[in-house]
Design an enzyme around this catalytic site. Sequence first.
Site: not given
Length: 278
Positions: A31, A34, A173
């Site tokens: 996602h 990463h 994130v």
Amino acid sequence: MRVVTTVAEMKRLRSQLPGSIGLVPTMGYLHEGHLELVRQARLENLTVVASIFVNPTQFGRGEDLATYPRDPERDLELLEDEKVAVVFMPSDQEMYPEGFSSWVEVEKVTDRLEGAYRPGHFRGVATVVTKLFNIVQPHRAYFGQKDAQQLAVIRRMVSDLNMNLDIVAVPTVREPDGLAMSSRNTYLNPEERKAAVVLWKALCLAQELWDKGEKSAERLRQEMTSLIESEPLAKIDYVSVADPDSLEELGDIDRFALVSLAVRIGKTRLIDNITLGT
Ligand code: PAF
């Protein structure tokens, strides 16, 4: 982009890779979190190597190894778009061949929080990460701040065992509503997905109290606990306000503090954290 599945081939290729090497270890099902690790690695290194390996030794009995989400084809497309040079994607047999019997144990910092709820987890993480470091020999390796205890364990290990690389932490994130990105978010049904935002709300409350001058770690833990308990789908494993390196719980917040929590939403266990005082 080269996709390599054996240790021997990875080692051979390593000797031909130019410049500094940044390693991004992952368990796949990538996602944005990463991809941020990859982008940071690209900024700081000439060559980026990513690994995709769902490491069986870091899953406990009754955990989600069998159902852990996987989509290697999509992962490879995403890594190619991010200009990764090499993807190391070994099998279980390649990483843990018959007779495998050596383990890396990091003490103390693994006793608490995730370590207490997931016995053996960090032994599996430390062992596979050491193997990846030995196989790829990166100059730098990139890990998400979301797994704050994993970062503390890896930093301790790298320092204690004089490993010759830098560990780089990359900020978490988040989805627009604040939920930290995680491959495990896919387990949440729509109702659970809504409830899951309670982790972020609790962390924001801790930040707010700290910003207003609250220095008692216990008060933060209590306020966060009450907020999470007001969400019917949430069950707390822990709410912690601790020293970011030792992970020992704080009384007064008189230095940097890692505020971390693990909460089960239905059957899905989520973790998240922020650091106060930065
Ligand atoms: O954070 C992860 O995805 C894993 O724990 C890691 C570092 C790739 C080791 O298997």
